[in-house]
Design a protein around this motif. Structure first.
Motif, PDB file in Angstrom:
ATOM      1  N   ARG A  16       0.901  -1.326   0.052  1.00 53.46           N
ATOM      2  CA  ARG A  16      -0.062  -0.047  -0.153  1.00 53.46           C
ATOM      3  C   ARG A  16       0.798   1.146  -0.067  1.00 53.46           C
ATOM      4  O   ARG A  16       2.050   1.365   0.565  1.00 53.46           O
ATOM      5  CB  ARG A  16      -1.068   0.031   1.338  1.00 53.46           C
ATOM      6  N   LYS A  17       0.272   2.321  -0.535  1.00 51.55           N
ATOM      7  CA  LYS A  17       1.160   3.645  -0.510  1.00 51.55           C
ATOM      8  C   LYS A  17       1.392   4.088   0.728  1.00 51.55           C
ATOM      9  O   LYS A  17       0.199   4.006   1.749  1.00 51.55           O
ATOM     10  CB  LYS A  17       0.257   4.467  -1.507  1.00 51.55           C
ATOM     11  N   GLY A  18       2.557   4.577   1.016  1.00 45.74           N
ATOM     12  CA  GLY A  18       2.995   4.944   2.244  1.00 45.74           C
ATOM     13  C   GLY A  18       3.353   3.998   3.268  1.00 45.74           C
ATOM     14  O   GLY A  18       3.864   4.182   4.422  1.00 45.74           O
ATOM     15  N   ALA A  19       3.303   2.670   2.729  1.00 47.00           N
ATOM     16  CA  ALA A  19       3.783   1.566   3.669  1.00 47.00           C
ATOM     17  C   ALA A  19       5.229   1.219   3.422  1.00 47.00           C
ATOM     18  O   ALA A  19       5.686   1.350   2.208  1.00 47.00           O
ATOM     19  CB  ALA A  19       2.845   0.339   3.553  1.00 47.00           C
ATOM     20  N   VAL A  20       5.953   0.426   4.239  1.00 44.85           N
ATOM     21  CA  VAL A  20       7.295   0.147   3.916  1.00 44.85           C
ATOM     22  C   VAL A  20       7.064  -1.605   3.706  1.00 44.85           C
ATOM     23  O   VAL A  20       6.669  -2.133   4.747  1.00 44.85           O
ATOM     24  CB  VAL A  20       8.222   0.279   5.386  1.00 44.85           C
ATOM     25  N   PRO A  79      -4.285   0.933  -2.856  1.00 47.11           N
ATOM     26  CA  PRO A  79      -4.639   2.182  -1.739  1.00 47.11           C
ATOM     27  C   PRO A  79      -3.671   2.544  -0.873  1.00 47.11           C
ATOM     28  O   PRO A  79      -2.769   1.954  -0.581  1.00 47.11           O
ATOM     29  CB  PRO A  79      -6.044   1.458  -1.235  1.00 47.11           C
ATOM     30  N   ALA A  80      -3.900   3.652  -0.224  1.00 41.61           N
ATOM     31  CA  ALA A  80      -3.099   4.346   0.952  1.00 41.61           C
ATOM     32  C   ALA A  80      -3.254   3.244   2.118  1.00 41.61           C
ATOM     33  O   ALA A  80      -3.830   2.381   2.288  1.00 41.61           O
ATOM     34  CB  ALA A  80      -3.402   5.773   1.141  1.00 41.61           C
ATOM     35  N   VAL A  81      -2.210   3.254   2.917  1.00 47.15           N
ATOM     36  CA  VAL A  81      -2.054   2.506   4.137  1.00 47.15           C
ATOM     37  C   VAL A  81      -3.225   2.543   5.146  1.00 47.15           C
ATOM     38  O   VAL A  81      -3.984   1.700   5.192  1.00 47.15           O
ATOM     39  CB  VAL A  81      -0.762   3.028   5.017  1.00 47.15           C
ATOM     40  N   ASP A  82      -3.803   3.681   5.106  1.00 53.94           N
ATOM     41  CA  ASP A  82      -4.774   3.710   6.128  1.00 53.94           C
ATOM     42  C   ASP A  82      -6.363   3.877   5.215  1.00 53.94           C
ATOM     43  O   ASP A  82      -7.542   4.003   6.022  1.00 53.94           O
ATOM     44  CB  ASP A  82      -4.873   4.939   6.972  1.00 53.94           C
ATOM     45  N   ALA A  83      -6.407   3.871   3.997  1.00 54.68           N
ATOM     46  CA  ALA A  83      -7.677   3.853   3.136  1.00 54.68           C
ATOM     47  C   ALA A  83      -8.171   2.612   3.360  1.00 54.68           C
ATOM     48  O   ALA A  83      -7.637   1.627   3.242  1.00 54.68           O
ATOM     49  CB  ALA A  83      -7.176   4.206   1.767  1.00 54.68           C
ATOM     50  N   PRO A  84      -9.665   2.430   3.089  1.00 55.20           N
ATOM     51  CA  PRO A  84     -10.337   1.313   3.097  1.00 55.20           C
ATOM     52  C   PRO A  84     -10.156   0.735   1.824  1.00 55.20           C
ATOM     53  O   PRO A  84      -9.775   1.533   0.582  1.00 55.20           O
ATOM     54  CB  PRO A  84     -11.806   1.511   3.283  1.00 55.20           C
TER      55      PRO A  84
END
Length: 147
Positions: free
Chosen positions: A70-74, A127-132
């Protein structure tokens, strides 16, 4: 005078016959050109959706497995997205998976004379890290495999 009247009547009769032949030809139905058999079509599905792909045959998108980073994750690895399908034809069912970068799966699968090819995915990026989880839509081209 009579030869002129006879000539006029004869010309009138000939023109009438020619006109009648032209009208008869133009009103006769022309043979319709053969419609070529459709050999492929694209279908866009969401998880759980079923479409009819041929007489007596349906394609169902059973589930979507998105393990992409996910976007923003490592992440240690990039992951992949795969799509599990079931084809029901004549009371029999077969399952298969389509994916772009998944081991032991490909973008194309051939079953019973039909080729299933993964065409596109919406949204294409994870999706981003915290996005559903997004509402995925996948487009598959189904093509009649030449014999």
């Amino acid at each position: 005078m009579q030869p002129r009247i006879i000539s006029f009547m004869l010309c009138l009769c000939i023109f009438s016959i020619i006109a009648a032949c032209g009208i008869a030809r133009s009103t006769a139905p022309e043979p319709s050109p053969r419609t070529p058999m459709r050999t492929s079509a694209s279908y866009t599905l969401t998880a759980g959706q079923t479409v009819q792909i041929a007489a007596g045959a349906t394609l169902t998108l059973d589930r979507i497995n998105d393990s992409r980073c996910r976007k923003g994750a490592v992440c240690v690895w990039a992951g992949y997205i795969s799509f599990s399908f079931t084809v029901n034809k004549g009371g029999a069912s077969q399952s298969f998976v389509l994916a772009e970068d998944m081991p032991n799966a490909g973008k194309t699968q051939v079953l019973d004379g039909l080729t299933y090819t993964l065409e596109s995915l919406e949204p294409p990026d994870p999706p981003a890290v915290d996005a559903p989880a997004p509402d995925y839509r996948v487009t598959v081209r189904v093509t009649l495999t030449p014999s």
